[in-house]
Scaffold this motif. Structure first.
Motif, PDB file in Angstrom:
ATOM      1  N   GLN A  46       0.837  -1.200   0.000  1.00 17.92           N
ATOM      2  CA  GLN A  46       0.000   0.000   0.000  1.00 17.92           C
ATOM      3  C   GLN A  46       0.873   1.252   0.000  1.00 17.92           C
ATOM      4  OE1 GLN A  46      -2.435  -0.819   3.487  1.00 17.92           O
ATOM      5  NE2 GLN A  46      -4.260  -1.063   2.195  1.00 17.92           N
ATOM      6  N   MET A  47       1.885   1.231   0.827  1.00 21.90           N
ATOM      7  CA  MET A  47       2.787   2.386   0.871  1.00 21.90           C
ATOM      8  C   MET A  47       3.580   2.503  -0.424  1.00 21.90           C
ATOM      9  SD  MET A  47       4.168   2.538   4.804  1.00 21.90           S
ATOM     10  CE  MET A  47       4.397   0.795   5.104  1.00 21.90           C
ATOM     11  N   ALA A  48       4.049   1.386  -0.965  1.00 22.75           N
ATOM     12  CA  ALA A  48       4.824   1.429  -2.210  1.00 22.75           C
ATOM     13  C   ALA A  48       3.986   1.956  -3.364  1.00 22.75           C
ATOM     14  CB  ALA A  48       5.360   0.038  -2.532  1.00 22.75           C
ATOM     15  N   SER A  49       2.716   1.539  -3.452  1.00 17.78           N
ATOM     16  CA  SER A  49       1.840   2.010  -4.530  1.00 17.78           C
ATOM     17  C   SER A  49       1.549   3.498  -4.381  1.00 17.78           C
ATOM     18  CB  SER A  49       0.537   1.209  -4.531  1.00 17.78           C
ATOM     19  OG  SER A  49       0.782  -0.149  -4.784  1.00 17.78           O
ATOM     20  N   MET A  50       1.365   3.954  -3.142  1.00 19.10           N
ATOM     21  CA  MET A  50       1.125   5.374  -2.922  1.00 19.10           C
ATOM     22  C   MET A  50       2.363   6.195  -3.267  1.00 19.10           C
ATOM     23  SD  MET A  50      -1.347   7.264  -2.120  1.00 19.10           S
ATOM     24  CE  MET A  50      -1.516   9.047  -1.968  1.00 19.10           C
ATOM     25  N   ILE A  51       3.530   5.667  -2.969  1.00 18.48           N
ATOM     26  CA  ILE A  51       4.772   6.354  -3.345  1.00 18.48           C
ATOM     27  C   ILE A  51       4.870   6.470  -4.864  1.00 18.48           C
ATOM     28  CG2 ILE A  51       7.293   6.155  -3.339  1.00 18.48           C
ATOM     29  CD1 ILE A  51       7.023   4.796  -0.579  1.00 18.48           C
ATOM     30  N   ALA A  52       4.527   5.383  -5.575  1.00 19.25           N
ATOM     31  CA  ALA A  52       4.548   5.427  -7.044  1.00 19.25           C
ATOM     32  C   ALA A  52       3.583   6.478  -7.570  1.00 19.25           C
ATOM     33  CB  ALA A  52       4.199   4.049  -7.604  1.00 19.25           C
ATOM     34  N   LEU A  53       2.401   6.581  -6.960  1.00 25.47           N
ATOM     35  CA  LEU A  53       1.422   7.579  -7.397  1.00 25.47           C
ATOM     36  C   LEU A  53       1.938   8.994  -7.173  1.00 25.47           C
ATOM     37  CD1 LEU A  53      -1.435   8.348  -8.373  1.00 25.47           C
ATOM     38  CD2 LEU A  53      -2.189   8.171  -5.999  1.00 25.47           C
ATOM     39  N   LEU A  54       2.520   9.231  -6.010  1.00 27.28           N
ATOM     40  CA  LEU A  54       2.980  10.584  -5.684  1.00 27.28           C
ATOM     41  C   LEU A  54       4.141  11.021  -6.577  1.00 27.28           C
ATOM     42  CD1 LEU A  54       2.770  10.577  -1.779  1.00 27.28           C
ATOM     43  CD2 LEU A  54       1.424  11.947  -3.359  1.00 27.28           C
ATOM     44  N   ILE A  55       5.113  10.136  -6.784  1.00 26.68           N
ATOM     45  CA  ILE A  55       6.231  10.556  -7.640  1.00 26.68           C
ATOM     46  C   ILE A  55       5.769  10.729  -9.080  1.00 26.68           C
ATOM     47  CG2 ILE A  55       7.854   9.352  -6.130  1.00 26.68           C
ATOM     48  CD1 ILE A  55       8.338   7.381  -8.406  1.00 26.68           C
TER      49      ILE A  55
ATOM     50  N   GLY B 219      -1.679 -14.625 -12.854  1.00 28.75           N
ATOM     51  CA  GLY B 219      -2.509 -13.632 -13.531  1.00 28.75           C
ATOM     52  C   GLY B 219      -2.127 -12.213 -13.153  1.00 28.75           C
ATOM     53  N   LEU B 220      -2.898 -11.261 -13.669  1.00 30.44           N
ATOM     54  CA  LEU B 220      -2.650  -9.843 -13.431  1.00 30.44           C
ATOM     55  C   LEU B 220      -3.468  -9.358 -12.241  1.00 30.44           C
ATOM     56  CD1 LEU B 220      -2.683  -8.487 -17.099  1.00 30.44           C
ATOM     57  CD2 LEU B 220      -0.694  -8.899 -15.645  1.00 30.44           C
ATOM     58  N   PRO B 221      -2.976  -8.344 -11.527  1.00 30.68           N
ATOM     59  CA  PRO B 221      -3.734  -7.821 -10.386  1.00 30.68           C
ATOM     60  C   PRO B 221      -4.910  -6.968 -10.853  1.00 30.68           C
ATOM     61  CG  PRO B 221      -1.774  -6.516 -10.723  1.00 30.68           C
ATOM     62  CD  PRO B 221      -1.685  -7.644 -11.705  1.00 30.68           C
ATOM     63  N   SER B 222      -5.947  -6.933 -10.057  1.00 29.79           N
ATOM     64  CA  SER B 222      -7.087  -6.060 -10.345  1.00 29.79           C
ATOM     65  C   SER B 222      -6.737  -4.637  -9.934  1.00 29.79           C
ATOM     66  CB  SER B 222      -8.320  -6.531  -9.574  1.00 29.79           C
ATOM     67  OG  SER B 222      -8.649  -7.859  -9.934  1.00 29.79           O
ATOM     68  N   PRO B 223      -7.247  -3.646 -10.640  1.00 33.74           N
ATOM     69  CA  PRO B 223      -6.967  -2.262 -10.239  1.00 33.74           C
ATOM     70  C   PRO B 223      -7.556  -1.964  -8.870  1.00 33.74           C
ATOM     71  CG  PRO B 223      -8.633  -2.336 -11.966  1.00 33.74           C
ATOM     72  CD  PRO B 223      -8.094  -3.722 -11.836  1.00 33.74           C
ATOM     73  N   SER B 224      -6.818  -1.215  -8.057  1.00 38.51           N
ATOM     74  CA  SER B 224      -7.261  -0.871  -6.706  1.00 38.51           C
ATOM     75  C   SER B 224      -6.948   0.590  -6.422  1.00 38.51           C
ATOM     76  CB  SER B 224      -6.576  -1.765  -5.670  1.00 38.51           C
ATOM     77  OG  SER B 224      -5.168  -1.625  -5.740  1.00 38.51           O
ATOM     78  N   GLU B 225      -7.795   1.173  -5.598  1.00 42.16           N
ATOM     79  CA  GLU B 225      -7.623   2.578  -5.245  1.00 42.16           C
ATOM     80  C   GLU B 225      -6.513   2.717  -4.206  1.00 42.16           C
ATOM     81  OE1 GLU B 225     -10.351   6.344  -3.657  1.00 42.16           O
ATOM     82  OE2 GLU B 225     -11.119   4.289  -3.634  1.00 42.16           O
ATOM     83  N   PRO B 226      -5.627   3.709  -4.369  1.00 40.39           N
ATOM     84  CA  PRO B 226      -4.561   3.908  -3.379  1.00 40.39           C
ATOM     85  C   PRO B 226      -5.129   4.282  -2.009  1.00 40.39           C
ATOM     86  CG  PRO B 226      -4.088   5.084  -5.417  1.00 40.39           C
ATOM     87  CD  PRO B 226      -5.507   4.617  -5.513  1.00 40.39           C
ATOM     88  N   GLU B 227      -4.318   4.103  -0.997  1.00 44.15           N
ATOM     89  CA  GLU B 227      -4.705   4.453   0.372  1.00 44.15           C
ATOM     90  C   GLU B 227      -4.456   5.945   0.565  1.00 44.15           C
ATOM     91  OE1 GLU B 227      -6.577   3.796   3.619  1.00 44.15           O
ATOM     92  OE2 GLU B 227      -5.992   2.006   2.492  1.00 44.15           O
ATOM     93  N   TRP B 228      -5.536   6.749   0.382  1.00 47.62           N
ATOM     94  CA  TRP B 228      -5.383   8.197   0.368  1.00 47.62           C
ATOM     95  C   TRP B 228      -4.960   8.762   1.715  1.00 47.62           C
ATOM     96  CZ3 TRP B 228      -4.938   9.985  -4.264  1.00 47.62           C
ATOM     97  CH2 TRP B 228      -5.630   9.378  -5.328  1.00 47.62           C
ATOM     98  N   SER B 229      -5.198   8.042   2.795  1.00 44.47           N
ATOM     99  CA  SER B 229      -4.797   8.541   4.117  1.00 44.47           C
ATOM    100  C   SER B 229      -3.271   8.605   4.267  1.00 44.47           C
ATOM    101  CB  SER B 229      -5.382   7.650   5.216  1.00 44.47           C
ATOM    102  OG  SER B 229      -4.955   6.304   5.056  1.00 44.47           O
ATOM    103  N   LEU B 230      -2.546   7.947   3.358  1.00 44.90           N
ATOM    104  CA  LEU B 230      -1.084   8.014   3.387  1.00 44.90           C
ATOM    105  C   LEU B 230      -0.543   9.288   2.751  1.00 44.90           C
ATOM    106  CD1 LEU B 230      -0.219   4.330   2.401  1.00 44.90           C
ATOM    107  CD2 LEU B 230       0.428   5.447   4.540  1.00 44.90           C
ATOM    108  N   LEU B 231      -1.389  10.012   2.044  1.00 45.86           N
ATOM    109  CA  LEU B 231      -0.939  11.187   1.295  1.00 45.86           C
ATOM    110  C   LEU B 231      -0.226  12.216   2.168  1.00 45.86           C
ATOM    111  CD1 LEU B 231      -0.860  12.687  -1.413  1.00 45.86           C
ATOM    112  CD2 LEU B 231      -3.110  13.630  -0.882  1.00 45.86           C
ATOM    113  N   PRO B 232      -0.816  12.651   3.288  1.00 46.12           N
ATOM    114  CA  PRO B 232      -0.107  13.667   4.097  1.00 46.12           C
ATOM    115  C   PRO B 232       1.181  13.159   4.736  1.00 46.12           C
ATOM    116  CG  PRO B 232      -2.071  12.885   5.242  1.00 46.12           C
ATOM    117  CD  PRO B 232      -2.129  12.312   3.861  1.00 46.12           C
TER     118      PRO B 232
END
Length: 763
Positions: free
Chosen positions: A210-219, A356-369
């Motif tokens: 969850q943290m790694a995916s949020m980091i990818a989104l932010l960068i 198989g491939l992973p299903s799309p999932s929403e990032p954990e927005w509470s990690l943003l701040p």
């Protein structure tokens, strides 16, 4: 075109310039000798002039200057019209989606086979590498496979580089793992938890992915913003020395993070200053608990890998005449997986891999701040590595890459991939080198590579569940050999420039001691400080003419360069702005050996001495009863010898002025005026168009005559020599007239007599 007489006629004669110099000429000179042409040539050697000399005002009068008359509203309408044109829209689409250009022009007959072979080769190397790099990011190896499929596929549509292999990369994965470790330390800190009174977030635990995916989104968001605002230039501030040092130092962290897997020890994840040293301290104190099987397998794998990388691959290329390296990593992965399964080795394995491939999932927005600030350096590093890798191969193969488009491409890649449980990605140095070596020609290689990764995820993922983690760690450690080799770059940087070498050393030490992110900040700050220092203290030279030609070079660099007599040519090799005007003036004083204040002070002292000597001569005549004709400042009197070594002209070569501000213009004005005050004319030469524009805007010509600015250094030298000749002839005539008058006065005029007063006390 004005005649030479008209050009020089309007200019002032510098009579006051040389008045003090000629007053100190010895009284025994021969006037006829001064009129001799050979004597004049010995004073000022002739230079070669093949055209008329122009100052800036004359040049602008002779040749028509184009002035912009377009109204701002017309410029705006023209820009809008050009933007909305069919050709502009078409070019914009090609820029944003380069695949529309290269795929349309793709040569299927000659390029497809080479790209297919290269894509398969990259896939073979990427499967074990991506699984190993996922361990650096503290996540399961299957997420490394996901991060090899989606990013490479997206980049193939938007990337402008033909040879960049996008996916997991050691340094980026390491920095991701460091951020995750810091987050765990923060959550585990009781003081932090006590200050958090919100029951909905207190003691909340996030998974590593969850943290790694949020980091990818932010960068990815940061990189997209940089690209939208055309900030691709930020890469230039990460110099080659900084990137080389940062990657080399970070490689030690990558190596350190793998010793736990290779030894079978579960070492504590650390971050912050001295974390590297604390990890090794824990490793050596816990070494007796190590898993001997893991250590033995790791050692055997490292030996085999090094044998192939350093020796056997070169032999295979010679035997087969192919540039494709032997996929020893894949062989080890398959071999050790079967060994672990059949022999039931007591060794830690990869574990469950979902097919198989992973299903799309929403990032954990509470990690943003909690993560937004930590991700800024990672976004810059990922882009800098991607851009520098692509730029290297683009230069080698003679094509261009767009820095802003690379930001958009890598940003879109990270944003899109973050919704599919992917890690932050960038270009891999080792895989990009393989892609170029094997013969990849377009981003079709990435498409083939993605299809290969997809095939592994759909059909072979479950067979890799028994793959030992120590084997992946060994593969990563051997892959670092090219990064460790960059440690020798410091020798090259120090040999070329000590300041550049200091950037490498400071960054390396800061990263090793303080941590990856803090060390990057320190290295970047130090690099910027050195850049400011270089801007404030550029090189400066005194120029001379080569073989009396119009070529002017530094006197200390060329033995055949000679200074033009009584003319100092000063070159300042950098911008002139508020931060370095004092350095500019000090450099001018140092090179010309002329201090205006010193000359003025010395003149005042010598003038007082002169007056005192004249007064003493008068008093002596009165006291001794002698008859003396009083001639103040005559040839027989002591004179101001300080002026004998002063030049007649100083020429400032402005050709190296890349930028000038109002403080710089003021400095030029005061410099010209100060040297004029001691009788030295100062010219500006080779001013670029933007420098001339700044001079005009800041009212330079209101205080300095326009004929003080010349088109080239040679024009300024030519005019200075003409002024010297004119002044020389002027004073020869004056001295001749003065000598004749003195002769007549001595012959015909009665002398003044001063009688001694007998009442004077001789004591």
């Amino acid at each position: 075109m004005p005649s030479p007489e008209e050009r020089t006629g309007g200019e002032e004669k510098c009579g006051s310039t040389l008045s003090s110099r000629t007053s100190s000429v010895d009284s025994s000179y021969n006037i006829e000798e001064e009129h001799d042409p050979q004597y004049q040539d010995s004073i000022q050697p002739s230079l070669n002039f093949s055209r008329l000399a122009y100052n800036l005002a004359q040049f602008n009068e002779t040749y028509e200057v184009i002035h912009s008359t377009s109204h701002p509203s017309r410029k705006l309408m023209s820009a809008v019209r050009d933007t909305c044109s069919h050709d502009t829209v078409k070019q914009t689409i090609k820029t944003l989606l380069p695949i529309t250009d290269w795929l349309y022009n793709y040569n299927w007959k000659s390029d497809l086979l080479a790209d297919f072979i290269t894509g398969v080769t990259i896939c073979v190397f990427q499967v074990p590498q991506s699984m190993g790099y996922s361990l650096l990011a503290k996540v399961s190896p299957v997420y490394g496979l996901y991060s090899s499929f989606f990013p490479a596929l997206i980049y193939s549509f938007m990337g402008s580089s033909r040879h960049s292999a996008i996916g997991t990369f050691a340094i980026v994965s390491l920095m991701t793992g460091t951020i995750i470790s810091e987050m765990h330390e923060t959550n585990a800190n009781p003081l932090v938890n006590q200050t958090n009174t919100d029951p909905s977030t207190q003691q909340r635990q996030y998974s590593n992915i969850q943290m790694a995916s949020m980091i990818a989104l932010l960068i990815g968001i940061y990189q997209l913003l940089f690209g939208i605002f055309r900030m691709g230039f930020i890469s230039v501030y990460m110099s080659e020395q900084l990137i080389s040092s940062f990657i080399t130092a970070s490689s030690f962290y990558v190596l350190t993070s793998q010793i736990g897997y290779m030894s079978g020890l579960h070492l504590e994840s650390r971050s912050g200053p001295l974390s590297l040293f604390y990890t090794y301290k824990e490793f050596f104190t816990s070494l007796w608990k190590a898993n001997t099987t893991s250590m033995f397998v790791s050692l055997i794998c490292i030996i085999i890998l090094l044998f192939f990388k350093l020796y056997l691959n070169n032999k295979i290329k010679q035997w087969t005449k192919l540039n494709i390296p032997f996929p020893i990593e894949l062989v080890l992965v398959v071999g050790t997986t079967f060994m672990t399964y059949f022999f039931k080795l007591d060794i830690e394995t990869v574990g469950k891999i979902v097919t198989g491939l992973p299903s799309p999932s929403e990032p954990e927005w509470s990690l943003l701040p909690k993560l937004w600030l930590r991700c800024i350096p990672l976004a810059i590093v990922a882009y800098a590595i991607t851009y520098s890798t692509g730029k290297t191969f683009a230069t080698k193969h003679n094509y261009e890459i767009n820095s802003n488009q690379e930001l958009l491409a890598i940003g879109t890649t990270n944003v899109f991939s973050s919704f599919f449980s992917c890690l932050p990605t960038a270009a891999s140095l080792s895989r990009s080198a393989i892609q170029e070596t094997v013969g990849g020609r377009t981003q079709m290689v990435s498409i083939v590579n993605s299809l290969g990764i997809l095939f592994v995820l759909l059909y072979f993922g479950q067979y890799l569940e028994n793959l030992p983690k120590c084997v992946l760690a060994a593969i990563i450690c051997v892959a670092l050999k090219t990064l460790f080799a960059q440690v020798f770059d410091v020798i090259r940087f120090c040999r070329v420039n000590k300041l550049d070498g200091s950037i490498w050393i400071v960054t390396f030490v800061a990263v090793i001691v303080l941590n990856v992110d803090i060390g990057l900040y320190v290295g970047l700050a130090y690099s910027l400080v050195t850049l400011i220092y270089k801007s404030q203290r550029p090189k400066h030279y005194l120029l001379g003419s080569i073989d009396k030609s119009d070529v002017y070079v530094p006197l200390k660099k060329y033995a055949s360069a000679h200074e033009v007599m009584a003319i100092k040519i000063y070159q300042f090799c950098g911008p002139l702005h508020f931060a370095n005007v004092e350095y500019f003036k000090k450099g001018l004083t140092y090179r010309t050996k002329i201090s205006v204040n010193h000359v003025i002070e010395k003149r005042k002292k010598l003038l007082k001495t002169q007056n005192r000597l004249n007064d003493d001569m008068k008093n002596k005549a009165k006291l001794c009863g002698k008859f003396q004709r009083m001639r103040t400042f005559s040839r027989d009197s002591p004179q101001l010898s300080i002026d004998e070594d002063l030049p007649t002209h100083i020429i400032i070569d402005c050709s190296m002025f890349s930028y000038i501000d109002t403080t710089g213009v003021t400095a030029l004005k005061t410099t010209v005026q100060e040297y004029e005050s001691i009788g030295i004319k100062t010219f500006l030469a080779s001013c670029a168009a933007h420098v001339v524009k700044m001079l005009e805007k800041d009212g330079f010509y209101k205080e300095v005559p326009p004929h003080h600015v010349y088109i080239t250094v040679h024009d300024a030298v030519h005019h200075a020599i003409e002024e010297q000749k004119g002044t020389f002839e002027h004073f020869v005539a004056i001295d001749a007239i003065g000598a004749e008058e003195n002769h007549n006065e001595l012959k015909h005029e009665p002398l003044e007599y001063h009688t001694l007063n007998t009442d004077v006390n001789l004591k």
